[in-house]
Scaffold this motif. Structure first.
Motif, PDB file in Angstrom:
ATOM      1  N   GLU A  60     -10.254   8.360  -1.394  1.00 36.28           N
ATOM      2  CA  GLU A  60     -11.531   7.661  -1.220  1.00 36.28           C
ATOM      3  C   GLU A  60     -11.496   6.302  -1.916  1.00 36.28           C
ATOM      4  OE1 GLU A  60     -14.229   8.524   0.538  1.00 36.28           O
ATOM      5  OE2 GLU A  60     -13.152  10.290   1.243  1.00 36.28           O
ATOM      6  N   PRO A  61     -11.915   5.237  -1.205  1.00 28.55           N
ATOM      7  CA  PRO A  61     -11.926   3.908  -1.836  1.00 28.55           C
ATOM      8  C   PRO A  61     -12.695   3.879  -3.157  1.00 28.55           C
ATOM      9  CG  PRO A  61     -12.340   3.715   0.505  1.00 28.55           C
ATOM     10  CD  PRO A  61     -12.322   5.190   0.195  1.00 28.55           C
ATOM     11  N   SER A  62     -13.835   4.562  -3.227  1.00 26.04           N
ATOM     12  CA  SER A  62     -14.644   4.534  -4.455  1.00 26.04           C
ATOM     13  C   SER A  62     -13.906   5.160  -5.632  1.00 26.04           C
ATOM     14  CB  SER A  62     -15.982   5.238  -4.235  1.00 26.04           C
ATOM     15  OG  SER A  62     -15.767   6.596  -3.889  1.00 26.04           O
ATOM     16  N   VAL A  63     -13.081   6.170  -5.369  1.00 27.68           N
ATOM     17  CA  VAL A  63     -12.309   6.816  -6.431  1.00 27.68           C
ATOM     18  C   VAL A  63     -11.096   5.958  -6.784  1.00 27.68           C
ATOM     19  CG1 VAL A  63     -10.920   8.853  -7.027  1.00 27.68           C
ATOM     20  CG2 VAL A  63     -13.096   9.124  -5.813  1.00 27.68           C
ATOM     21  N   ARG A  64     -10.397   5.465  -5.782  1.00 29.49           N
ATOM     22  CA  ARG A  64      -9.192   4.652  -6.014  1.00 29.49           C
ATOM     23  C   ARG A  64      -9.515   3.376  -6.786  1.00 29.49           C
ATOM     24  NH1 ARG A  64      -4.993   6.531  -2.450  1.00 29.49           N
ATOM     25  NH2 ARG A  64      -3.920   4.541  -2.355  1.00 29.49           N
TER      26      ARG A  64
ATOM     27  N   SER B  20     -11.234   3.187 -12.365  1.00 28.36           N
ATOM     28  CA  SER B  20     -10.287   3.609 -13.410  1.00 28.36           C
ATOM     29  C   SER B  20     -10.757   4.891 -14.082  1.00 28.36           C
ATOM     30  CB  SER B  20     -10.129   2.502 -14.444  1.00 28.36           C
ATOM     31  OG  SER B  20      -9.538   1.379 -13.843  1.00 28.36           O
ATOM     32  N   GLU B  21     -12.069   5.016 -14.253  1.00 31.31           N
ATOM     33  CA  GLU B  21     -12.624   6.203 -14.912  1.00 31.31           C
ATOM     34  C   GLU B  21     -12.359   7.469 -14.093  1.00 31.31           C
ATOM     35  OE1 GLU B  21     -17.049   7.756 -15.909  1.00 31.31           O
ATOM     36  OE2 GLU B  21     -16.605   5.706 -16.555  1.00 31.31           O
ATOM     37  N   MET B  22     -12.610   7.401 -12.793  1.00 30.21           N
ATOM     38  CA  MET B  22     -12.388   8.567 -11.939  1.00 30.21           C
ATOM     39  C   MET B  22     -10.907   8.898 -11.816  1.00 30.21           C
ATOM     40  SD  MET B  22     -15.287   7.892  -9.041  1.00 30.21           S
ATOM     41  CE  MET B  22     -15.619   9.554  -8.458  1.00 30.21           C
ATOM     42  N   LEU B  23     -10.064   7.877 -11.693  1.00 32.05           N
ATOM     43  CA  LEU B  23      -8.624   8.121 -11.630  1.00 32.05           C
ATOM     44  C   LEU B  23      -8.129   8.764 -12.919  1.00 32.05           C
ATOM     45  CD1 LEU B  23      -7.273   4.852  -9.965  1.00 32.05           C
ATOM     46  CD2 LEU B  23      -7.272   7.160  -8.989  1.00 32.05           C
ATOM     47  N   ALA B  24      -8.605   8.260 -14.047  1.00 32.01           N
ATOM     48  CA  ALA B  24      -8.183   8.801 -15.347  1.00 32.01           C
ATOM     49  C   ALA B  24      -8.554  10.272 -15.462  1.00 32.01           C
ATOM     50  CB  ALA B  24      -8.816   7.997 -16.477  1.00 32.01           C
TER      51      ALA B  24
ATOM     52  N   MET C  40      -2.646   3.686 -12.385  1.00 37.62           N
ATOM     53  CA  MET C  40      -3.936   3.157 -12.878  1.00 37.62           C
ATOM     54  C   MET C  40      -3.990   1.632 -12.758  1.00 37.62           C
ATOM     55  SD  MET C  40      -5.815   5.762 -14.069  1.00 37.62           S
ATOM     56  CE  MET C  40      -6.936   4.930 -15.145  1.00 37.62           C
ATOM     57  N   SER C  41      -2.848   0.973 -12.886  1.00 37.30           N
ATOM     58  CA  SER C  41      -2.843  -0.489 -12.785  1.00 37.30           C
ATOM     59  C   SER C  41      -2.784  -0.963 -11.330  1.00 37.30           C
ATOM     60  CB  SER C  41      -1.667  -1.077 -13.565  1.00 37.30           C
ATOM     61  OG  SER C  41      -0.446  -0.748 -12.942  1.00 37.30           O
ATOM     62  N   ARG C  42      -2.242  -0.147 -10.431  1.00 35.49           N
ATOM     63  CA  ARG C  42      -2.024  -0.552  -9.043  1.00 35.49           C
ATOM     64  C   ARG C  42      -3.182  -0.182  -8.106  1.00 35.49           C
ATOM     65  NH1 ARG C  42       0.425   2.493  -4.822  1.00 35.49           N
ATOM     66  NH2 ARG C  42       0.854   4.096  -6.360  1.00 35.49           N
ATOM     67  N   LEU C  43      -3.648   1.056  -8.191  1.00 39.52           N
ATOM     68  CA  LEU C  43      -4.607   1.553  -7.189  1.00 39.52           C
ATOM     69  C   LEU C  43      -5.930   0.803  -7.119  1.00 39.52           C
ATOM     70  CD1 LEU C  43      -4.522   5.429  -6.774  1.00 39.52           C
ATOM     71  CD2 LEU C  43      -3.537   3.656  -5.364  1.00 39.52           C
ATOM     72  N   PRO C  44      -6.555   0.455  -8.248  1.00 42.67           N
ATOM     73  CA  PRO C  44      -7.870  -0.193  -8.130  1.00 42.67           C
ATOM     74  C   PRO C  44      -7.873  -1.481  -7.304  1.00 42.67           C
ATOM     75  CG  PRO C  44      -7.568   0.621 -10.349  1.00 42.67           C
ATOM     76  CD  PRO C  44      -6.242   0.778  -9.642  1.00 42.67           C
ATOM     77  N   ASP C  45      -6.730  -2.166  -7.211  1.00 40.02           N
ATOM     78  CA  ASP C  45      -6.669  -3.428  -6.463  1.00 40.02           C
ATOM     79  C   ASP C  45      -5.993  -3.299  -5.106  1.00 40.02           C
ATOM     80  OD1 ASP C  45      -7.869  -4.799  -8.622  1.00 40.02           O
ATOM     81  OD2 ASP C  45      -5.924  -4.926  -9.625  1.00 40.02           O
ATOM     82  N   GLU C  46      -5.508  -2.110  -4.780  1.00 38.14           N
ATOM     83  CA  GLU C  46      -4.775  -1.907  -3.534  1.00 38.14           C
ATOM     84  C   GLU C  46      -5.734  -1.736  -2.361  1.00 38.14           C
ATOM     85  OE1 GLU C  46      -1.038   0.737  -3.202  1.00 38.14           O
ATOM     86  OE2 GLU C  46      -2.675   1.983  -2.488  1.00 38.14           O
ATOM     87  N   LYS C  47      -5.379  -2.352  -1.232  1.00 36.25           N
ATOM     88  CA  LYS C  47      -6.147  -2.122  -0.005  1.00 36.25           C
ATOM     89  C   LYS C  47      -5.917  -0.664   0.401  1.00 36.25           C
ATOM     90  CE  LYS C  47      -6.631  -3.751   4.769  1.00 36.25           C
ATOM     91  NZ  LYS C  47      -6.966  -2.462   5.303  1.00 36.25           N
ATOM     92  N   VAL C  48      -6.990   0.059   0.611  1.00 35.05           N
ATOM     93  CA  VAL C  48      -6.884   1.488   0.909  1.00 35.05           C
ATOM     94  C   VAL C  48      -6.366   1.679   2.327  1.00 35.05           C
ATOM     95  CG1 VAL C  48      -8.136   3.660   1.063  1.00 35.05           C
ATOM     96  CG2 VAL C  48      -8.781   1.976  -0.665  1.00 35.05           C
TER      97      VAL C  48
END
Length: 133
Positions: A22-26, A29-33, A56-64
């Motif tokens: 899910e984009p909102s989870v990816r 950082s809090e949800m991924l952690a 954690m460093s890659r996913l938040p900025d990655e196009k889903v």
């Protein structure tokens, strides 16, 4: 110990697995952690290894990517450790071809929460997608 997984736990783990798409989870950082164990690692379909810090460093900025997953199977490896396997197809955009893979995840019960400890995607041949699965 039987390796049979209870149906409600299998459903819970499928939901957790799908949350990671899910984009909102990816992008959180809090949800991924919370979903990834501290010793999490992944072997990607192209053979690269990623740990939690890298993800954690890659996913938040990655196009889903566009993901489909189906044919889930689960089993208990020990008390508090479950294996989930399934078929996945994804593409970077609607103009791209689908990439097909078989996926495996290990989920571990940590302080009353299931956390992903290992994930691997292995490329495979094309399979029929069941979009209602």
């Amino acid at each position: 110990m039987s390796n049979k997984i209870k149906a409600d736990l299998l459903q819970q783990l499928i939901e957790l697995e799908r949350q990671l798409l899910e984009p909102s989870v990816r992008q959180s950082s809090e949800m991924l952690a919370h979903l990834l164990s501290d010793d999490f690692y992944e072997i990607s379909a192209n053979g690269l290894i990623f740990n939690k810090a890298h993800v954690m460093s890659r996913l938040p900025d990655e196009k889903v990517p566009q993901f489909y997953n189906q044919a889930f199977n689960g089993r208990m490896l020990s008390e508090g450790l479950a294996q989930l396997s399934y078929q996945a197809a994804y593409r970077r955009s609607v103009k791209c071809q689908l990439n097909y893979s078989v996926r495996m995840s290990l989920w571990r019960l940590e302080q009353q929460s299931w956390r992903l400890v290992f994930h691997q995607g292995t490329p495979c041949g094309e399979f029929i997608l069941h979009l209602d699965d």
